[in-house]
Every structure is written in structure tokens, then in C-alpha cells.
Design an enzyme around this catalytic site. Structure first.
Site, PDB file in Angstrom:
ATOM      1  N   TYR A  68       8.598  92.108  14.105  1.00  0.00           N
ATOM      2  CA  TYR A  68       9.943  92.539  14.519  1.00  0.00           C
ATOM      3  C   TYR A  68      10.105  94.048  14.257  1.00  0.00           C
ATOM      4  O   TYR A  68      10.560  94.791  15.127  1.00  0.00           O
ATOM      5  CB  TYR A  68      10.992  91.744  13.738  1.00  0.00           C
ATOM      6  CG  TYR A  68      12.391  92.286  13.859  1.00  0.00           C
ATOM      7  CD1 TYR A  68      13.163  92.070  15.003  1.00  0.00           C
ATOM      8  CD2 TYR A  68      12.970  93.036  12.822  1.00  0.00           C
ATOM      9  CE1 TYR A  68      14.453  92.572  15.115  1.00  0.00           C
ATOM     10  CE2 TYR A  68      14.256  93.528  12.926  1.00  0.00           C
ATOM     11  CZ  TYR A  68      14.995  93.302  14.073  1.00  0.00           C
ATOM     12  OH  TYR A  68      16.268  93.816  14.178  1.00  0.00           O
ATOM     13  N   LYS A 115      10.765  97.172  16.829  1.00  0.00           N
ATOM     14  CA  LYS A 115      11.923  98.075  16.753  1.00  0.00           C
ATOM     15  C   LYS A 115      11.459  99.538  16.747  1.00  0.00           C
ATOM     16  O   LYS A 115      12.149 100.407  17.256  1.00  0.00           O
ATOM     17  CB  LYS A 115      12.782  97.736  15.529  1.00  0.00           C
ATOM     18  CG  LYS A 115      13.480  96.383  15.666  1.00  0.00           C
ATOM     19  CD  LYS A 115      14.567  96.425  16.728  1.00  0.00           C
ATOM     20  CE  LYS A 115      14.726  95.184  17.525  1.00  0.00           C
ATOM     21  NZ  LYS A 115      15.762  95.231  18.542  1.00  0.00           N
TER      22      LYS A 115
HETATM   23  N1  LIG Z   1      22.126  91.721  12.796  1.00  0.00           N
HETATM   24  C1  LIG Z   1      21.600  92.728  12.128  1.00  0.00           C
HETATM   25  O1  LIG Z   1      21.750  92.839  10.905  1.00  0.00           O
HETATM   26  C2  LIG Z   1      20.833  93.785  12.869  1.00  0.00           C
HETATM   27  C3  LIG Z   1      20.366  94.898  12.161  1.00  0.00           C
HETATM   28  C4  LIG Z   1      19.680  95.883  12.848  1.00  0.00           C
HETATM   29  C5  LIG Z   1      19.462  95.768  14.207  1.00  0.00           C
HETATM   30  N2  LIG Z   1      19.909  94.669  14.871  1.00  0.00           N
HETATM   31  C6  LIG Z   1      19.655  94.559  16.297  1.00  0.00           C
HETATM   32  O2  LIG Z   1      20.852  94.277  16.980  1.00  0.00           O
HETATM   33  C7  LIG Z   1      20.601  93.399  18.075  1.00  0.00           C
HETATM   34  C8  LIG Z   1      21.497  92.179  17.999  1.00  0.00           C
HETATM   35  O3  LIG Z   1      21.356  91.547  16.751  1.00  0.00           O
HETATM   36  P1  LIG Z   1      22.096  90.190  16.458  1.00  0.00           P
HETATM   37  O4  LIG Z   1      21.997  89.998  15.003  1.00  0.00           O
HETATM   38  O5  LIG Z   1      23.432  90.167  17.143  1.00  0.00           O
HETATM   39  O6  LIG Z   1      21.117  89.151  17.148  1.00  0.00           O
HETATM   40  P2  LIG Z   1      21.350  87.600  17.380  1.00  0.00           P
HETATM   41  O7  LIG Z   1      22.500  87.140  16.576  1.00  0.00           O
HETATM   42  O8  LIG Z   1      20.042  86.974  17.171  1.00  0.00           O
HETATM   43  O9  LIG Z   1      21.784  87.556  18.911  1.00  0.00           O
HETATM   44  C9  LIG Z   1      21.041  88.105  19.877  1.00  0.00           C
HETATM   45  C10 LIG Z   1      21.612  87.771  21.258  1.00  0.00           C
HETATM   46  O10 LIG Z   1      20.506  87.808  22.114  1.00  0.00           O
HETATM   47  C11 LIG Z   1      20.345  86.561  22.774  1.00  0.00           C
HETATM   48  N3  LIG Z   1      18.933  86.265  22.871  1.00  0.00           N
HETATM   49  C12 LIG Z   1      18.037  86.150  21.864  1.00  0.00           C
HETATM   50  N4  LIG Z   1      16.837  85.831  22.377  1.00  0.00           N
HETATM   51  C13 LIG Z   1      16.991  85.744  23.727  1.00  0.00           C
HETATM   52  C14 LIG Z   1      16.122  85.425  24.792  1.00  0.00           C
HETATM   53  N5  LIG Z   1      14.831  85.107  24.598  1.00  0.00           N
HETATM   54  N6  LIG Z   1      16.616  85.425  26.047  1.00  0.00           N
HETATM   55  C15 LIG Z   1      17.910  85.717  26.261  1.00  0.00           C
HETATM   56  N7  LIG Z   1      18.773  86.028  25.299  1.00  0.00           N
HETATM   57  C16 LIG Z   1      18.325  86.021  24.046  1.00  0.00           C
HETATM   58  C17 LIG Z   1      21.108  85.540  21.926  1.00  0.00           C
HETATM   59  O11 LIG Z   1      21.635  84.508  22.746  1.00  0.00           O
HETATM   60  P3  LIG Z   1      20.928  83.098  23.020  1.00  0.00           P
HETATM   61  O12 LIG Z   1      20.493  82.572  21.694  1.00  0.00           O
HETATM   62  O13 LIG Z   1      22.043  82.309  23.655  1.00  0.00           O
HETATM   63  O14 LIG Z   1      19.813  83.341  23.972  1.00  0.00           O
HETATM   64  C18 LIG Z   1      22.241  86.390  21.397  1.00  0.00           C
HETATM   65  O15 LIG Z   1      23.277  86.459  22.334  1.00  0.00           O
HETATM   66  C19 LIG Z   1      19.101  93.081  18.025  1.00  0.00           C
HETATM   67  O16 LIG Z   1      18.415  93.924  18.914  1.00  0.00           O
HETATM   68  C20 LIG Z   1      18.711  93.399  16.603  1.00  0.00           C
HETATM   69  O17 LIG Z   1      17.362  93.813  16.501  1.00  0.00           O
HETATM   70  C21 LIG Z   1      20.592  93.663  14.233  1.00  0.00           C
END
Ligand SMILES: NC(=O)c1ccc[n+]([C@@H]2O[C@H](COP(=O)([O-])OP(=O)(O)OC[C@H]3O[C@@H](n4cnc5c(N)ncnc54)[C@H](OP(=O)(O)O)[C@@H]3O)[C@@H](O)[C@H]2O)c1
Length: 247
Positions: free
Chosen positions: A144, A148
């Protein structure tokens, strides 16, 4: 919007609808996607289309072409990511390849297929979600974190390439965000954890001021110290302490 069914993706969709943009929301799960779309249509009077779409699918380029043919895409937000936790030796190869499919191949294909339309219009924007995890080695989330790092460098490069064509690219290097995904793996807030709404707003405000935005003061300090002040080995060691807690 790639990855819009919950968390940060839903926050991006909400912020964009409030700005009057018509949206195409993609994620795998139909029900939460349609729930968000309903709210945004009712609250903002914008068109919101949803599509159950796996961004890791093998035929992504052809499927994306077909999904977006005739669509005037003015802004791409690539938010989705897959972040399995565990030492490399404990994960199956297929699982790790899926990280590369969703996090690396996905944004690359979106950029390559949709940017030409924005270039032809002479304006547009692209947001790529990255993470502080991509700034140094991050044990237990190695694939991961490496994906990134790819996101950051891809976005920075495209920021320079596309700027002369009127297309703004910004990479958002986020620290911890309160999302369902983060809550599942982390259990409790890390220092500097932000609400998804604040990360979405800070990121969208940074469009036109790229290449990189780091939402949150604590996260900006962390990125500076880990990336510029500490020796690489020390930065990896400190990051390993935080990823040790993930499950
Ligand atoms: N949360 C954190 O602490 C954090 C920190 C740093 C960076 N980020 C970045 O911010 C972004 C969002 O994070 P998040 O925590 O909101 O992620 P998340 O809760 O895992 O949600 C990601 C979204 O992407 C969709 N998704 C995941 N895999 C998919 C696939 N194969 N096809 C289509 N849709 C898909 C999910 O919907 P479905 O499951 O319905 O497909 C969901 O709507 C990511 O790029 C992550 O790397 C997050």
C-alpha cells in the site's frame, strides 16, 4: 469520482455537489452509493449518476472507455484504495497484486484515458489521493505504502505535464482520516487525525496550487520531519511504530 461510497469519497462527492458539479460516482457497493447520490440530488439539484464498478477489474481500460464515452469529464477524483495490513510474507500474491491494480493501475488508466478530453477543452482537474505512508518505508503496509509513493510521483509529474494545457493536478498526501476504512484497521485516532470533510475541502482548495497538499498542520510537520530531518532508517522505524498497531 473513483471510490465514492463512504468515507473520504463521500465527502468529496458532497463537496463537489455543493459546488454545483454533476457527478458520476463509482464504487463496488450499490446501496451506499445510491444513498449518497439521493441526498446530493435532493440537496443540490445536481445530476448524480452511480455505477457499481470494480476499479481492480482486469479490463479496466475498455470498461472505463465504455462507461465514460460521451461524458464531458471536467474533474477526476481518484480516491479509492486497497490497503491490506500484514507483513509481506503473510499476504497472498493475488492480494498484493490487487493493491497494485486498484491503487496504481487505476489512477494511471484514469489519467491516460480521461486527461486528453480535458486537454482538448483547455481546462480540467485531477485529484489523486496519496498518503504520508508513501513518503518512507512503512512496514506491515509495504505494498500500500509503495502504491502511495507511486500516486505522489505520478501526480507531481502530471501536474507539470498537464499544467500548460490548463489541467490542474493535485496530490493529497493525507495523514490519518476518520473513515470507516481507517476505523476498521486503526481502532483509535492517531495524532493529527482529521475529519473526511476537512480533508476533502483542503484538497479541493489546493487545486490550482499543486503539486502536493498535506491537509493538517500536524501532518505537514510530520512529513517535514520524517522526510527532510531524520535519517531514512529513523523515519522507517518511527513509521513502523504506528503501523504496528494496525490490524
Ligand atoms: N483513511 C485514512 O486514514 C487515510 C490516510 C491517508 C490516505 N488515505 C487515502 O484516502 C483515500 C480514501 O481513504 P478511505 O479511508 O476513505 O478509504 P475506504 O474507507 O477504504 O474507502 C474507499 C472508497 O473506495 C471504494 N473502493 C475501494 N476499492 C474499490 C474498488 N476495487 N473498486 C471500486 N471502488 C473501490 C470504496 O467503496 P466500495 O467498498 O463500495 O467499493 C470506498 O467508497 C485512499 O486513497 C487512501 O489511500 C486515507
Amino acid at each position: 469520482m473513483a471510490g465514492a461510497s463512504e468515507g473520504l469519497g463521500a465527502a468529496f462527492a458532497t463537496a463537489l455537489a455543493a459546488r454545483g458539479l454533476n457527478l458520476l460516482l463509482l464504487a463496488r457497493r450499490t446501496s451506499p452509493l445510491e444513498g449518497i447520490a439521493e441526498q446530493l440530488r435532493a440537496g443540490n439539484g445536481v445530476d448524480v449518476r452511480t455505477e457499481s464498478f470494480d476499479l481492480g477489474r482486469e479490463d479496466l481500460p475498455a470498461a472505463l472507455e465504455s462507461l465514460t464515452s460521451g461524458l464531458d469529464a471536467g474533474l477526476i477524483v481518484y480516491n479509492a484504495a486497497y490497503a491490506p495490513v500484514g507483513d509481506l510474507l503473510t499476504r497472498e500474491v493475488d492480494d498484493l497484486q490487487r493493491v497494485v491494480d486498484v491503487n496504481v493501475r487505476g489512477p494511471l488508466v484514469f489519467a491516460r484515458l480521461l486527461a486528453p478530453r480535458m486537454v482538448a477543452r483547455g481546462r480540467g482537474g485531477m485529484v489523486i489521493m496519496s498518503s504520508l505512508a508513501g513518503n518512507q518505508g512503512a512496514p506491515r503496509i509495504a505494498t500500500y505504502a509503495a502504491s502511495k509513493a507511486f500516486n505522489t510521483v505520478l501526480g507531481e509529474s502530471l501536474w507539470h505535464e498537464l499544467r500548460p494545457h490548463g489541467v490542474d493536478v493535485v496530490v493529497s498526501c493525507a495523514g490519518a482520516i476518520r473513515t470507516p476504512g481507517y476505523a476498521t484497521t486503526a481502532g483509535r485516532d492517531a495524532p493529527g487525525t482529521l475529519d473526511a470533510k476537512d480533508v476533502a475541502e483542503a484538497t479541493l482548495k489546493a487545486l490550482g496550487h499543486g503539486p502536493v497538499v498535506v491537509p493538517g498542520m500536524i501532518n505537514r510537520v510530520a512529513r517535514f520531519v520524517l522526510g527532510r530531518v531524520l535519517p531514512r532508517r529513523a523515519a522507517i522505524e518511527i513509521f513502523a511504530r504506528s503501523t504496528k498497531e494496525l490490524s
